[in-house]
Motif scaffolding. Structure first.
Motif, short mmCIF file in Angstrom:
data_model
loop_
_atom_site.label_atom_id
_atom_site.label_comp_id
_atom_site.label_asym_id
_atom_site.label_seq_id
_atom_site.Cartn_x
_atom_site.Cartn_y
_atom_site.Cartn_z
N VAL A 73 0.84 -1.21 0.00
CA VAL A 73 0.00 0.00 0.00
C VAL A 73 0.87 1.26 0.00
CG1 VAL A 73 -1.67 1.33 1.37
CG2 VAL A 73 -1.93 -1.15 1.12
N TYR A 74 1.92 1.23 0.81
CA TYR A 74 2.81 2.40 0.88
C TYR A 74 3.46 2.66 -0.48
CZ TYR A 74 6.56 5.59 2.02
OH TYR A 74 7.41 6.67 2.02
N LEU A 75 3.98 1.61 -1.10
CA LEU A 75 4.68 1.80 -2.38
C LEU A 75 3.72 2.29 -3.46
CD1 LEU A 75 7.10 -1.29 -2.37
CD2 LEU A 75 7.66 1.12 -1.91
N ARG A 76 2.50 1.76 -3.42
CA ARG A 76 1.52 2.19 -4.43
C ARG A 76 1.09 3.64 -4.22
NH1 ARG A 76 -1.84 -3.48 -4.92
NH2 ARG A 76 -0.35 -4.48 -6.33
N SER A 77 1.27 4.14 -2.98
CA SER A 77 0.86 5.53 -2.70
C SER A 77 1.90 6.54 -3.20
CB SER A 77 0.66 5.72 -1.19
OG SER A 77 1.94 5.84 -0.55
N LEU A 78 3.08 6.05 -3.57
CA LEU A 78 4.13 6.98 -4.00
C LEU A 78 3.83 7.50 -5.40
CD1 LEU A 78 7.31 5.02 -2.82
CD2 LEU A 78 6.27 7.01 -1.71
N SER A 79 4.20 8.74 -5.65
CA SER A 79 4.01 9.25 -7.01
C SER A 79 5.34 9.66 -7.62
CB SER A 79 3.02 10.40 -7.00
OG SER A 79 3.44 11.36 -6.06
N GLN A 80 5.27 10.06 -8.86
CA GLN A 80 6.45 10.37 -9.66
C GLN A 80 7.51 11.18 -8.92
OE1 GLN A 80 5.98 8.50 -12.33
NE2 GLN A 80 8.19 8.79 -12.54
N GLU A 81 7.06 12.22 -8.20
CA GLU A 81 8.06 13.10 -7.56
C GLU A 81 8.78 12.42 -6.39
OE1 GLU A 81 4.81 13.83 -7.60
OE2 GLU A 81 4.14 14.57 -5.64
N ASN A 82 8.25 11.28 -5.90
CA ASN A 82 8.94 10.55 -4.84
C ASN A 82 10.05 9.64 -5.39
OD1 ASN A 82 5.66 10.23 -3.84
ND2 ASN A 82 7.12 11.34 -2.56
N PHE A 83 10.06 9.40 -6.68
CA PHE A 83 10.99 8.43 -7.26
C PHE A 83 12.32 9.07 -7.63
CE2 PHE A 83 6.97 6.10 -8.79
CZ PHE A 83 6.92 5.35 -7.64
N PRO A 84 13.41 8.30 -7.73
CA PRO A 84 13.46 6.85 -7.49
C PRO A 84 13.60 6.51 -6.00
CG PRO A 84 15.61 7.65 -8.16
CD PRO A 84 14.70 8.85 -8.18
N VAL A 85 13.06 5.34 -5.64
CA VAL A 85 13.24 4.83 -4.27
C VAL A 85 13.87 3.44 -4.30
CG1 VAL A 85 11.28 6.12 -3.31
CG2 VAL A 85 10.93 3.77 -4.14
N ALA A 86 14.59 3.12 -3.23
CA ALA A 86 15.14 1.77 -3.06
C ALA A 86 14.30 1.07 -2.00
CB ALA A 86 16.58 1.84 -2.60
N VAL A 87 14.02 -0.21 -2.21
CA VAL A 87 13.26 -0.98 -1.23
C VAL A 87 14.11 -2.17 -0.77
CG1 VAL A 87 11.15 -2.29 -0.77
CG2 VAL A 87 11.09 -0.34 -2.35
N MET A 88 14.43 -2.20 0.53
CA MET A 88 15.14 -3.35 1.09
C MET A 88 14.08 -4.24 1.73
SD MET A 88 18.39 -1.30 2.75
CE MET A 88 18.71 -2.51 4.01
N HIS A 89 13.82 -5.38 1.09
CA HIS A 89 12.72 -6.23 1.56
C HIS A 89 13.17 -7.65 1.77
CE1 HIS A 89 12.04 -8.40 -2.32
NE2 HIS A 89 12.84 -7.43 -2.71
N ARG A 90 12.39 -8.39 2.56
CA ARG A 90 12.64 -9.82 2.76
C ARG A 90 11.51 -10.63 2.12
NH1 ARG A 90 11.94 -11.00 7.80
NH2 ARG A 90 13.19 -12.89 7.85
N GLN A 91 10.27 -10.20 2.33
CA GLN A 91 9.13 -10.89 1.70
C GLN A 91 8.91 -10.32 0.30
OE1 GLN A 91 7.87 -13.20 3.66
NE2 GLN A 91 8.80 -12.52 5.59
N GLU A 92 8.17 -11.06 -0.52
CA GLU A 92 7.85 -10.56 -1.86
C GLU A 92 6.91 -9.36 -1.74
OE1 GLU A 92 9.52 -11.25 -4.49
OE2 GLU A 92 10.60 -12.61 -3.18
N VAL A 93 7.11 -8.38 -2.61
CA VAL A 93 6.24 -7.20 -2.61
C VAL A 93 5.66 -7.10 -4.02
CG1 VAL A 93 6.13 -4.76 -2.02
CG2 VAL A 93 8.06 -6.11 -1.25
N SER A 94 4.37 -6.71 -4.08
CA SER A 94 3.80 -6.61 -5.42
C SER A 94 3.38 -5.18 -5.75
CB SER A 94 2.64 -7.58 -5.60
OG SER A 94 1.72 -7.36 -4.55
N ALA A 95 4.36 -4.37 -5.98
CA ALA A 95 4.08 -3.02 -6.48
C ALA A 95 5.16 -2.76 -7.52
CB ALA A 95 4.16 -2.00 -5.36
#
Ligand code: TXA
Ligand code: MG
Length: 318
Positions: A237-259
């Motif tokens: 939900v958090y990743l989907r809430s991001l818009s163009q001006e927030n990018f680029p972002v890095a995501v350090m994850h352990r579980q699979e994320v679907s965004a």
């Protein structure tokens, strides 16, 4: 690898009051002769560290302990037996001749016997205690490679011994055994559960207002890039809430994320706590160089083996 003449050079620098970056199994340390006040001042200057923050004294073996502490409590002996050499620092009552600059004027001193073969060889050859904070500038990420020490300190250090990547990857567990109540002052990869098992007692949880533990300042171990910690369930939900001006972002994850988005770059972190700790600082350091607008980190489990990692992530995100 560190060859013999590099070790000799390191010992002679220490004896002359210089600074040597020493690999340890936790993180690299910025080492100086713990009995030389002028040498110790250089540590504070090189790091930009406040003068009242005490330093850990590193020894090669337990026979040297009596030179630094007045009384060795039973709990210290039990923990030393179980975890030294290794990623454990014990706070004990200091001998009167220990310099104030080492202890920040306190009556106690932090002692560690590291396991890394290069640290062991250096400490044995030097023959006395070496004070060494992590070899980073104050408030920044601790270095886990020789290259990272060079980035942090450049020519503020006289010699960097290259001992490869630190195996543990986060700083030692600090246990205060100097008073009536034994306390963990800083979580490390030796977990509270392991310490309780050795001592056969339950330790009260860490207090927030422990003085003079620089690692306890809230913003510490921090990259320059903004770090955000997100619980697993809220990540998509958090990743989907991001818009163009927030990018680029890095995501350090352990579980699979679907965004999916062109602006989101995924970095898969290890599932297991030891491997995660090993990779953590180097990953943060690498990502910090890539001009991301945010580094978004998936929160880690709440079990005691993850305490040190959770602690460092919270500080990085402050
Ligand atoms: O793994 C480690 O512990 C690494 C490697 C190089 O050994 N060293 C390290 O040092 O992390 P430093 O200075 O970055 O962190 C040591 C912590 C500081 O938070 C300091 O305030 C605390 O130990 N400390 C040292 N002596 C103390 C004392 N007498 N009482 C309370 N805290 C103490
Ligand atoms: Mg440090």
């Amino acid at each position: 690898m560190v060859v013999k003449n590099m070790l000799e050079k390191a010992v002679s620098i220490l004896k002359q009051g210089g600074l040597v970056a020493m690999p340890t199994e936790t993180v690299y340390g910025l080492a100086a002769d713990a009995k030389n006040a002028e040498a110790l001042k250089k540590i504070f200057h090189a790091k930009g560290r406040p003068a009242d923050h005490p330093l850990i004294v590193h020894l090669s073996d337990i026979s040297q302990l009596n030179e630094w502490v007045t009384d060795i409590p039973t709990a210290a002996l039990q923990l030393a037996e179980a975890f030294w050499p290794g990623p454990l620092t014990l706070i004990m009552r200091k001998r009167p001749e220990v310099l104030d600059i080492v202890t920040g004027g306190q009556e106690t001193i932090g002692i560690r016997i590291p396991k890394h073969p290069v640290a062991q060889a250096l400490l044995k050859a030097f023959g006395s205690g070496v004070a060494a904070p992590s070899a980073n500038r104050f408030g920044r990420i601790s270095p886990t490679t020789a290259a990272a020490v060079h980035e942090e300190l450049g020519d503020r250090v006289d010699l960097i011994l290259d001992g490869g990547q630190s195996e543990v990857g986060v700083e030692s567990t600090i246990v205060d055994v100097s008073g009536t109540e034994i306390r963990i002052l800083r979580p490390g990869m030796i977990s509270s559960a392991q310490i309780e098992a050795v001592l056969h007692q339950h330790l009260s949880s860490q207090k927030k207002d422990i003085p003079r533990v620089s690692g306890s300042l809230e913003s510490h171990y921090a990259p320059v890039t903004k770090v955000i910690l997100i619980d697993t369930a809220k990540m998509t939900v958090y990743l989907r809430s991001l818009s163009q001006e927030n990018f680029p972002v890095a995501v350090m994850h352990r579980q699979e994320v679907s965004a999916d988005s062109k602006g989101i770059f995924y970095y898969k972190m290890p599932m297991n706590a030891c491997d995660y700790a090993h990779d953590l600082y180097q990953t943060l350091r690498d990502l910090d160089k890539k001009n991301f607008k945010q580094i978004i980190i998936e929160n880690v489990p709440t079990s005691s083996e993850w305490d040190a990692i959770r602690d460092r992530l919270q500080r990085a995100a402050n």
